[in-house]
Design a protein around this motif. Sequence first.
Motif, mmCIF file in Angstrom:
data_model
loop_
_atom_site.group_PDB
_atom_site.id
_atom_site.type_symbol
_atom_site.label_atom_id
_atom_site.label_comp_id
_atom_site.label_asym_id
_atom_site.label_seq_id
_atom_site.Cartn_x
_atom_site.Cartn_y
_atom_site.Cartn_z
ATOM 1 N N ASP A 120 -5.256 1.175 10.727
ATOM 2 C CA ASP A 120 -5.008 3.176 10.967
ATOM 3 C C ASP A 120 -3.827 3.588 12.170
ATOM 4 O O ASP A 120 -3.723 4.486 11.768
ATOM 5 C CB ASP A 120 -6.895 3.292 11.191
ATOM 6 C CG ASP A 120 -6.988 2.567 12.001
ATOM 7 O OD1 ASP A 120 -6.976 1.257 12.957
ATOM 8 O OD2 ASP A 120 -7.713 2.714 13.526
ATOM 9 N N THR B 220 -1.001 2.991 12.333
ATOM 10 C CA THR B 220 0.043 2.530 11.426
ATOM 11 C C THR B 220 0.119 3.862 10.382
ATOM 12 O O THR B 220 1.234 4.863 9.660
ATOM 13 C CB THR B 220 0.233 1.193 10.447
ATOM 14 O OG1 THR B 220 0.524 0.625 11.556
ATOM 15 C CG2 THR B 220 2.212 1.659 10.251
ATOM 16 N N ARG B 221 -1.161 4.053 10.046
ATOM 17 C CA ARG B 221 -1.521 4.622 8.886
ATOM 18 C C ARG B 221 -1.456 6.187 9.340
ATOM 19 O O ARG B 221 -0.710 7.079 8.355
ATOM 20 C CB ARG B 221 -2.394 4.287 7.678
ATOM 21 C CG ARG B 221 -3.459 5.393 6.537
ATOM 22 C CD ARG B 221 -4.401 5.152 6.596
ATOM 23 N NE ARG B 221 -4.524 4.283 6.072
ATOM 24 C CZ ARG B 221 -6.705 3.749 6.781
ATOM 25 N NH1 ARG B 221 -7.202 4.729 7.725
ATOM 26 N NH2 ARG B 221 -6.796 2.540 7.114
ATOM 27 N N THR C 293 1.389 8.012 7.247
ATOM 28 C CA THR C 293 0.964 9.699 6.870
ATOM 29 C C THR C 293 1.684 11.049 6.664
ATOM 30 O O THR C 293 2.389 11.999 5.732
ATOM 31 C CB THR C 293 -0.497 9.642 6.849
ATOM 32 O OG1 THR C 293 -1.626 8.436 6.491
ATOM 33 C CG2 THR C 293 -1.024 11.041 5.634
ATOM 34 N N TYR D 298 8.923 1.300 3.889
ATOM 35 C CA TYR D 298 7.820 0.523 4.935
ATOM 36 C C TYR D 298 8.043 -0.615 5.547
ATOM 37 O O TYR D 298 7.728 -1.055 4.280
ATOM 38 C CB TYR D 298 6.409 1.188 4.905
ATOM 39 C CG TYR D 298 5.284 0.431 6.490
ATOM 40 C CD1 TYR D 298 5.436 0.792 7.106
ATOM 41 C CD2 TYR D 298 4.704 -0.047 5.499
ATOM 42 C CE1 TYR D 298 4.741 -0.497 8.135
ATOM 43 C CE2 TYR D 298 3.937 -1.641 6.695
ATOM 44 C CZ TYR D 298 3.984 -1.201 7.578
ATOM 45 O OH TYR D 298 3.759 -1.711 8.860
ATOM 46 N N ARG E 222 -2.551 -3.034 0.946
ATOM 47 C CA ARG E 222 -4.124 -2.169 1.370
ATOM 48 C C ARG E 222 -3.326 -0.563 1.939
ATOM 49 O O ARG E 222 -3.550 0.216 0.981
ATOM 50 C CB ARG E 222 -4.550 -2.344 3.310
ATOM 51 C CG ARG E 222 -5.618 -1.933 3.758
ATOM 52 C CD ARG E 222 -5.797 -1.722 5.249
ATOM 53 N NE ARG E 222 -4.929 -1.899 6.228
ATOM 54 C CZ ARG E 222 -4.037 -2.465 6.380
ATOM 55 N NH1 ARG E 222 -4.131 -3.719 6.726
ATOM 56 N NH2 ARG E 222 -2.464 -2.406 7.578
ATOM 57 N N ILE E 223 -2.098 -0.444 2.232
ATOM 58 C CA ILE E 223 -1.109 0.177 2.253
ATOM 59 C C ILE E 223 -0.997 1.324 0.577
ATOM 60 O O ILE E 223 -1.039 2.349 0.955
ATOM 61 C CB ILE E 223 -0.411 -0.073 3.423
ATOM 62 C CG1 ILE E 223 -0.539 0.439 4.592
ATOM 63 C CG2 ILE E 223 1.152 1.501 3.030
ATOM 64 C CD1 ILE E 223 0.277 -0.516 5.677
ATOM 65 N N GLU F 136 -3.598 2.542 -0.269
ATOM 66 C CA GLU F 136 -3.982 3.881 0.366
ATOM 67 C C GLU F 136 -3.314 5.360 0.092
ATOM 68 O O GLU F 136 -3.410 6.374 0.199
ATOM 69 C CB GLU F 136 -4.378 4.396 1.422
ATOM 70 C CG GLU F 136 -5.759 3.055 1.988
ATOM 71 C CD GLU F 136 -6.151 2.095 2.967
ATOM 72 O OE1 GLU F 136 -5.795 2.832 4.425
ATOM 73 O OE2 GLU F 136 -7.133 1.760 3.650
ATOM 74 N N LEU F 137 -1.759 4.993 0.424
ATOM 75 C CA LEU F 137 -0.767 5.494 0.529
ATOM 76 C C LEU F 137 0.630 5.950 -0.267
ATOM 77 O O LEU F 137 1.270 5.342 -0.667
ATOM 78 C CB LEU F 137 -0.091 5.649 2.056
ATOM 79 C CG LEU F 137 -1.566 5.757 3.242
ATOM 80 C CD1 LEU F 137 -0.769 5.247 4.853
ATOM 81 C CD2 LEU F 137 -1.490 7.548 3.790
#
Length: 326
Positions: free
Chosen positions: A93, A95-96, A100, A111, A127-128, A131-132
């Motif tokens: 979270d 890094t997120r 973001t 990234y 995951r990333i 989510e992004l």
Amino acid sequence: MTTIPVSPAKIHISDKIASAVYEGLMSRPRWLPSWLFYDAAGSRLFDEITRISEYYVTRTERKILAEHCAEIVERAAGDNVLRIVELGAGSADKTRLLLTAAADRQNTVFYEPVDVSASALVEAQLRIEDELPGVIVCPRVQDYTQDLELDSTLPSERRLLLYIGSSIGNFEPGDSLMLLERVRAAVEPGDCFLLGVDLVKAEPVLQAAYDDAGGVTAAFNRNVLVRLNRELDADFDPATFAHRAEWNPAESRMEMHLVSAKKQEVWLPGIDLRVKFEVGESIHTENSYKYKPGAAEALLEKAGFAPEQTWTDEQGWFAVVLARAV
Ligand code: AVJ
């Protein structure tokens, strides 16, 4: 004629683990490298530690990043497109938050997480990217403590290299300087480095963080013996080793030890070693260095970076430093 039996464990153990354990357990005082903590079970236990109330480290850094991520990204990028590199496969979270903030300024963010573990990188990538959607993950399987080589960038691009989570705290002072110098050699002038360091604070706070009431840190520490039993065929009885956390003011570090509760002998067939322990004799398993205000900035400067800004929490427990390669 007799044949020499070869234990199957001997064939499968990695030389890196075998030689590190051999060297450490032959030494007086005995020690084990702290990177040994992170097998699958150890990584899960550390993840649990980050959510413990006594362990202020993760949530304090997260709060600093949540509050200042837009400013950090803005400062690092200037008029350029930002490419985010991270030493380690993503601190979830934290890094997120930065990804973001970068994705809010530009259409696409590259990234590049750098990690020795391919499985950790695959997990981070899935995951990333899930989510992004604005983030494209380019994982690099590399041991950044040995060497660091990054993708070349376009003239309009600038790197923001993340080394957060107080990971640098596990390195001896000379080794942390070498690591930062290696990072400096891998980037271009103008690129940025974001370093998260844990700061010196009142001893009871440190003590509780490294010896929580629920015993999760104790389990994390003892898990290294479970790992040696599995990977080197050793016969440690983890229950006979007590977890000890200790503040060392002269070295400015928290130390973790495993203290033998009885006189005993341990056999490690995988490295053909017998180790005797007296009552109270310990294995030193971790150093976690705590920085004095200004010390991280001085180290960065020595390594060829110009510190630009430091953010900290209201208690002054943790610092996030942004520095530029000169
Ligand atoms: C992952 C190195 C930042 O030093 O605080 C947590 C590891 N050791 N509890 C730290 C750790 C005991 C952690 N780092």
